[in-house]
Design an enzyme around this catalytic site. Structure first.
Site, mmCIF file in Angstrom:
data_model
loop_
_atom_site.group_PDB
_atom_site.id
_atom_site.type_symbol
_atom_site.label_atom_id
_atom_site.label_comp_id
_atom_site.label_asym_id
_atom_site.label_seq_id
_atom_site.Cartn_x
_atom_site.Cartn_y
_atom_site.Cartn_z
ATOM 1 N N ASP A 5 -10.040 16.067 -42.525
ATOM 2 C CA ASP A 5 -9.349 16.542 -43.721
ATOM 3 C C ASP A 5 -8.310 17.599 -43.370
ATOM 4 O O ASP A 5 -8.654 18.643 -42.835
ATOM 5 C CB ASP A 5 -10.392 17.146 -44.672
ATOM 6 C CG ASP A 5 -9.898 17.281 -46.080
ATOM 7 O OD1 ASP A 5 -8.720 16.995 -46.321
ATOM 8 O OD2 ASP A 5 -10.694 17.677 -46.947
ATOM 9 N N HIS A 51 -3.748 5.591 -49.428
ATOM 10 C CA HIS A 51 -3.760 6.945 -49.996
ATOM 11 C C HIS A 51 -2.737 7.845 -49.320
ATOM 12 O O HIS A 51 -1.974 8.549 -49.972
ATOM 13 C CB HIS A 51 -5.167 7.531 -49.826
ATOM 14 C CG HIS A 51 -5.281 8.963 -50.224
ATOM 15 N ND1 HIS A 51 -5.106 9.408 -51.515
ATOM 16 C CD2 HIS A 51 -5.560 10.074 -49.487
ATOM 17 C CE1 HIS A 51 -5.277 10.717 -51.567
ATOM 18 N NE2 HIS A 51 -5.546 11.139 -50.345
#
Length: 329
Positions: free
Chosen positions: A167, A240
């Site tokens: 992330d 995404h």
């Protein structure tokens, strides 16, 4: 959530010197192991506003009070102010792009808008220091506020989210960091401030884990093991990472993501808290439109089939000069 895919220390500047608490409003403070995301609604009336003004003016003092308990592990706090109370609180006109979070309704999923006048983003390598600063803030604010949302985040293994992907790899670094996050000459009254959008996403982990690794990677647009970008789809639904990348004639527009996992396994709650800092609010809004409406419309971000936003709120993080001026108000 808008692409959150890490870098050493979030790609930011070096930590504060050993033995020095991090000052408030440090948008570029290094990513830590623990965080608290606290969203509050301010009560109506002059008395409540006066209390909030007094507490924010002394935010640096509260940070130091907690920070000196462990000088080797700094604690930091960034406060964002919502559009509803901005003028009453500061006595100034709102920053150029500041407005409430706009609900975005796609054919299949909706980015909801939820209440929030104040955001406190507290972080440290020690969870107890985050807890203590939050406790002192709420004690000081008292009945002037009510809690709209409260999330405690944590670093998960090698900065992965609960979906298993690294992330933060898309964050700006070096000189690109202030260029992407801090308001400049386009709104000189608030130069050095930053827009911040927060969303609490809840994951359907059982459904996600039923996918193959290859299917997950195609949805995210990166490899799961090491976060390497995959080629964009030639047609059809975009990944995404592609939908969350904003480009125009001026090039690519980055934002800074401080996302953190959170969860309560005993309650079946697993999520990612998205928090994005940006020089330009429209950049984050464009990301969300592409995700929820689709590009082209109708082809939404497939990650939303497994991650549902429960909140959505917009704030402006003022430069410290604005907070200091509250003391004179």
């Amino acid at each position: 959530m808008p692409e959150s895919v890490s870098r050493p220390d979030n790609g930011r500047t070096a930590p504060a010197a050993y033995g020095a608490p991090v000052s408030p409003q440090g948008v570029d403070a290094p990513l830590r192991r623990s965080a608290v995301f606290l969203t509050l609604v301010v009560a109506d009336g002059d008395e409540a506003m006066a209390t909030v003004r007094e507490v924010l003016a002394d935010l640096g003092g509260l940070v130091k009070t907690v920070g000196f308990r462990d000088l080797a592990n700094p604690v930091s706090c960034t406060v964002g102010i919502g559009s509803r109370i901005w003028t009453d609180l500061t006595g100034q006109e709102r920053p150029a792009e500041l407005h409430p979070f706009r609900e975005i309704a796609g054919a299949a999923h909706t980015a909801v808008s939820t209440p929030g006048d104040l955001l406190f983003h507290i972080w440290s390598d020690r969870q107890d220091l985050c807890f203590e600063l939050e406790r002192l803030l709420l004690d000081a604010l008292g009945t002037a506020v009510t809690t709209a949302d409260e999330v405690s985040g944590f670093r998960y293994f090698d900065t992965r989210d609960l979906l298993g992907f690294v992330d933060g790899t898309a964050n700006p670094v070096g000189r690109d960091l202030p260029e992407s996050t801090l308001v400049g000459d386009e709104d000189p009254r608030f130069a050095g401030g930053s827009y911040v959008v927060v969303q609490k996403y809840l994951h359907s982990l059982t459904a996600w884990q039923a996918l193959t690794t290859e299917q997950q990677e195609q949805i995210i647009g990166r490899t799961k093991a090491d976060g390497v970008e995959l080629d964009d789809a030639a047609e059809g639904q975009k990944a995404h990472k592609t939908l969350a990348t904003i480009t125009d004639e001026d090039g690519e527009h980055d934002i800074l993501r401080d996302n953190m996992p959170f969860g309560r396994p005993g309650h079946g709650e697993f999520g990612t808290y998205f928090i994005g800092y940006s020089r330009r609010l429209w950049v984050i809004e464009r990301m969300l439109e592409r995700m929820f409406v689709g590009d082209p419309p109708g082809l939404h971000d497939r990650l939303l089939d497994f991650s549902t936003p429960a909140t959505g709120t917009t704030f402006f993080v003022p430069p410290t000069t604005v907070l200091d001026a509250l003391d004179a108000g």
